[in-house]
Design an enzyme around this catalytic site. Structure first.
Site, PDB file in Angstrom:
ATOM      1  N   SER A   1      -9.435   4.245   9.990  1.00 44.00           N
ATOM      2  CA  SER A   1      -8.042   4.674  10.054  1.00 44.00           C
ATOM      3  C   SER A   1      -8.169   6.168   9.898  1.00 44.00           C
ATOM      4  O   SER A   1      -7.757   6.727   8.922  1.00 44.00           O
ATOM      5  CB  SER A   1      -7.264   4.057   8.932  1.00 44.00           C
ATOM      6  OG  SER A   1      -8.017   4.147   7.776  1.00 44.00           O
TER       7      SER A   1
ATOM      8  N   ASP B   1      -1.149  14.362   2.288  1.00 52.53           N
ATOM      9  CA  ASP B   1      -1.912  14.331   1.047  1.00 52.53           C
ATOM     10  C   ASP B   1      -3.266  14.998   1.305  1.00 52.53           C
ATOM     11  O   ASP B   1      -3.430  15.681   2.314  1.00 52.53           O
ATOM     12  CB  ASP B   1      -2.034  12.904   0.496  1.00 52.53           C
ATOM     13  CG  ASP B   1      -2.749  11.964   1.456  1.00 52.53           C
ATOM     14  OD1 ASP B   1      -3.509  12.441   2.324  1.00 52.53           O
ATOM     15  OD2 ASP B   1      -2.549  10.738   1.334  1.00 52.53           O
TER      16      ASP B   1
ATOM     17  N   HIS C   1      -4.566  13.091   4.709  1.00 48.32           N
ATOM     18  CA  HIS C   1      -3.782  12.536   5.816  1.00 48.32           C
ATOM     19  C   HIS C   1      -2.688  13.468   6.310  1.00 48.32           C
ATOM     20  O   HIS C   1      -2.117  14.221   5.526  1.00 48.32           O
ATOM     21  CB  HIS C   1      -3.119  11.228   5.376  1.00 48.32           C
ATOM     22  CG  HIS C   1      -4.083  10.239   4.824  1.00 48.32           C
ATOM     23  ND1 HIS C   1      -4.396  10.174   3.494  1.00 48.32           N
ATOM     24  CD2 HIS C   1      -4.820   9.304   5.435  1.00 48.32           C
ATOM     25  CE1 HIS C   1      -5.288   9.218   3.298  1.00 48.32           C
ATOM     26  NE2 HIS C   1      -5.571   8.682   4.463  1.00 48.32           N
TER      27      HIS C   1
HETATM   28  C1  LIG Z   1      -5.134  -1.794  11.716  1.00 49.99           C
HETATM   29  O1  LIG Z   1      -5.468  -2.662  10.685  1.00 49.99           O
HETATM   30  C2  LIG Z   1      -6.097  -2.033   9.600  1.00 49.99           C
HETATM   31  C3  LIG Z   1      -6.524  -3.100   8.630  1.00 49.99           C
HETATM   32  O2  LIG Z   1      -5.480  -3.950   8.333  1.00 49.99           O
HETATM   33  C4  LIG Z   1      -5.116  -1.058   8.991  1.00 49.99           C
HETATM   34  O3  LIG Z   1      -5.724  -0.363   7.940  1.00 49.99           O
HETATM   35  C5  LIG Z   1      -4.688  -0.082  10.059  1.00 49.99           C
HETATM   36  O4  LIG Z   1      -3.703   0.759   9.556  1.00 49.99           O
HETATM   37  C6  LIG Z   1      -4.134  -0.774  11.266  1.00 49.99           C
HETATM   38  N1  LIG Z   1      -3.881   0.187  12.334  1.00 49.99           N
HETATM   39  C7  LIG Z   1      -2.862   0.082  13.175  1.00 49.99           C
HETATM   40  C8  LIG Z   1      -2.776   1.098  14.218  1.00 49.99           C
HETATM   41  O5  LIG Z   1      -2.050  -0.807  13.092  1.00 49.99           O
END
Ligand SMILES: *[C@@H]1O[C@H](CO)[C@@H](O)[C@H](O)[C@H]1NC(C)=O
Ligand SMILES: *[C@@H]1O[C@H](CO)[C@@H](O)[C@H](O)[C@H]1NC(C)=O
Ligand SMILES: *[C@@H]1O[C@H](CO)[C@@H](O)[C@H](O)[C@H]1NC(C)=O
Ligand SMILES: *[C@@H]1O[C@H](CO)[C@@H](O)[C@H](O)[C@H]1NC(C)=O
Ligand SMILES: *[C@@H]1O[C@H](CO)[C@@H](O)[C@H](O)[C@H]1NC(C)=O
Ligand SMILES: *[C@@H]1O[C@H](CO)[C@@H](O)[C@H](O)[C@H]1NC(C)=O
Length: 356
Positions: free
Chosen positions: A34, A321, A324
């Site tokens: 992420s 933060d 991010h």
């Molecule tokens: C995808 O899933 C992961 C794990 O649940 C999460 O951390 C992430 O924010 C998600 N990303 C999106 C684009 O939804």
């Protein structure tokens, strides 16, 4: 980080898949970290790895702290909108077996995992799914799709779908701060080879459209600026990100020579972010160094908690933060990936990729 791929836990109601009559691609599959979570858990000793509490979400509808490390929406949210979807796809782990892919509303899956990397050893902390495992998870979805639709329909479907990948920051930061850090001349090409292996696996399952975002200049995150003592960016770390981009650029060029129907967009997160840091006023930012929510030097010495200091003009900050981006930065990143020129996204942008 300003490339903003703050793919942070979106707290989807299970089964709420993205759907829209006018989406530009049949499905989106998201792999990687992420990005914006770059090493949060590894480098902030006190980090709880969660953001489902205020001040996070302060600008989200009803001020809800959804788990995003942001005051509001993240880049994935904005990109999904630009692509005509109502929301980003649900996490793989929230799906129960094969029922989801059989729905007419099936629009993709998110495999990405905060804190993960290209290397299995990166972010070996709870709940992190490295790229190797994510590609494996995708292979199970591929098998389910083949069982359901047949091989040829599956490959047609996947060839038109977008594979959105953002990974590498955690590997780079991890290596940089490691006691046994490997020089970038060796480390980055090696990361490229690992990346290539995963892209080739996805290609072997029928993937043909890749939207890839390179590593942002992570040395400019407030958390990394703390290391310089002056508040300047940690340039040495940014050089790793630059080398990573050129490695990926060469890799994708090479692959697209070899595989004729391969289409890709490669976002240059270094250029995108440095442009904002160099000309903040063009983007209406007044603070591109410190965190909006936090405490101490650059407001980056502690994480964003309910008692942390919160800046008042959040839309004027690049960083939410210590790691991010703010919602404003995330929107700008998505906007640039989607519609930006070749200095930011090459050889075509995400809008052109949808049509390609
Ligand atoms: C995808 O899933 C992961 C794990 O649940 C999460 O951390 C992430 O924010 C998600 N990303 C999106 C684009 O939804
Ligand atoms: C998935 O399974 C869990 C546990 O069995 C259940 O609570 C949940 O409702 C299921 N979700 C869907 C979308 O079927
Ligand atoms: C790295 O070096 C520091 C200081 O020399 C030491 O305290 C730490 O235990 C070392 N960590 C590892 C993983 O070797
Ligand atoms: C791309 O191909 C050239 C020529 O074959 C090769 O020298 C180079 O190492 C390749 N680069 C990558 C990153 O695959
Ligand atoms: C910056 O703010 C001005 C005045 O509010 C606005 O007109 C302009 O569109 C904004 N620029 C960006 C890039 O958001
Ligand atoms: C913020 O820093 C100040 C001064 O060091 C300290 O007194 C305060 O407890 C800190 N607040 C939080 C929420 O960490």
């Amino acid at each position: 980080m300003a490339n903003g791929l703050a793919f942070v836990i979106l707290a989807f109601a299970i089964g709420v898949l993205l759907h829209s009559a006018n989406a530009q691609v049949p499905a989106v599959f998201i792999l990687g970290d992420s990005t914006a979570d770059v090493g949060t858990n590894n480098y902030l000793p006190a980090s709880t790895f969660k953001a489902n509490f205020p001040h996070n979400g302060v600008d989200f509808p009803f001020g809800r702290a959804t788990g995003r490390f942001s005051n509001g929406l993240n880049t994935a949210d904005f990109l999904a909108k630009f692509y005509g979807f109502k929301r980003s796809p649900p996490p793989f782990l929230s799906l129960n077996g094969t029922s989801a892919i059989k729905r007419r509303s099936f629009r993709g899956i998110n495999f990405s995992s905060a804190g993960s990397g290209l290397l299995d050893m990166t972010g070996q902390v709870t709940n992190v799914v490295p790229m190797s495992e994510q590609v494996y998870q995708f292979s199970t979805v591929y098998n389910d799709l083949v069982a359901f639709k047949g091989k040829s329909e599956t490959e047609k479907f996947l060839a038109k779908s977008l594979f959105f990948i953002s990974v590498g920051s955690n590997d780079i930061i991890g290596n940089y701060h490691s006691n046994q850090s490997i020089p970038k001349e060796q480390f980055i090409p090696n990361l490229g080879l690992v990346y290539e292996k995963y892209i080739r696996s996805l290609i072997s399952y029928g993937a043909r459209k890749f939207g890839i975002v390179s590593v942002a200049p992570v040395g400019c995150c407030p958390s990394q600026r703390l290391y310089t003592g002056t508040g300047d960016c940690l340039d040495d770390l940014n050089d790793h990100a630059r080398t990573f981009f050129s490695t990926m650029d060469n890799l994708m060029r090479n692959l697209s020579c070899e595989i004729k129907d391969l289409k890709y967009s490669l976002g240059n997160a270094v250029e995108m972010t440095m442009n904002v840091i160099t000309y903040p006023q063009l983007f209406n930012f007044t603070d591109v160094k410190s965190a909006c929510c936090g405490n101490g030097t650059l407001n980056a010495q502690s994480f964003c908690t309910p008692t942390a200091k919160l800046c008042s003009k959040r839309h004027k900050y690049l960083f939410w933060d210590a790691f991010h981006p703010t919602q404003a930065a995330a929107k700008l990143a998505a906007f640039t990936l989607y519609g930006g020129g070749p200095q930011f996204v090459t050889p075509i942008n995400f809008a052109q990729l949808a049509q390609a």
